[in-house]
Design a protein around this motif. Sequence first.
Motif, PDB file in Angstrom:
ATOM      1  N   ALA A   2      41.389  30.979  24.796  1.00 49.44           N
ATOM      2  CA  ALA A   2      42.171  29.829  24.339  1.00 49.44           C
ATOM      3  C   ALA A   2      42.256  28.755  25.419  1.00 49.44           C
ATOM      4  O   ALA A   2      42.823  27.688  25.190  1.00 49.44           O
TER       5      ALA A   2
ATOM      6  N   LYS B 279      41.642  33.823  21.403  1.00 53.83           N
ATOM      7  CA  LYS B 279      41.756  33.329  20.032  1.00 53.83           C
ATOM      8  C   LYS B 279      40.494  33.668  19.256  1.00 53.83           C
ATOM      9  O   LYS B 279      39.447  33.982  19.832  1.00 53.83           O
ATOM     10  N   ASN B 280      40.592  33.610  17.928  1.00 51.45           N
ATOM     11  CA  ASN B 280      39.446  33.804  17.042  1.00 51.45           C
ATOM     12  C   ASN B 280      38.882  32.448  16.661  1.00 51.45           C
ATOM     13  O   ASN B 280      39.593  31.611  16.094  1.00 51.45           O
TER      14      ASN B 280
END
Length: 287
Positions: free
Chosen positions: A37, A216-217
């Motif tokens: 992120a 994060k994805n």
Amino acid sequence: MSLRELPEIRAFHRVEALGFELPSEAVQSFDPSLVSAEDDADAVITIYGYIGIDPMTAVDNTERRIGGALRAIGRRDVTVNLNSPGGNFFNGLAIYNQLRLHPAKVTVNIVGMAGSAASVIAMAGDEILMGDGTSIMVHNASAIVIGNKFDTQEVGEILAEIDDAMAEIYAARAKVEKKVAADWMDRHRGNGTSFYPTTAIAKGLADGKLDPAKVKNRVSADGQKPVAAERVIERALMAAAGKSATEAKALIAEMKTGKRDAAGNIMRDADDDWTALARSLTETLKR
């Protein structure tokens, strides 16, 4: 120099007949959607995907790009965000040596997987942090050989040297005997061992856990997670060319070596139906 005592591994003679192959379990479990992120933060280097020049996407994860990034950062602390199933050992070793020689602190954040050649890169971190559910995967070097009996013999000797070098690196980082590290690599007939955060930290291969908020994805505009290019092509070969999963994997491996006209062989077997393959790739990408 690294803040840790890490071994310098000499350069290897590169053999034209050798193409590195990733263990199938590493490829299957690799999730390219996991990223940091904080990739836009200062003094950050990202290494996502295949180590080397990805033959499917042309993404550059070589010592040339990493060296350029390190020169731009200068004598400051650097963070490496890593998610890779591995790839070309020679590129991975060169990056390891670059990070090892960096004059300031190197923090490696494993946000997904550090497999194979990527695990060698990870070992150069003065501090290695692992996200929840991430892994460090070590194994015997695996390769595809295109050539005659002399090529096969030469590659066998080089693979043994590579295994020894990797064992030395893992052993130095974990502060264990080289034989212990070699045993990790030898498990499951050379497919090796995957270390998840708690075990990796206990074994000395990592230092701590990464804050979950720092992972994060990554998703596409349509809300879908990205699929590794190799998996996309594999599915398309199965759909358009009628290949089994094993045959598709073998043909993709041939493409990576660049030693045979694998694509031509594929399409001859499929009556040269390029349109069918293109359509199948398009449909697979939509899934």
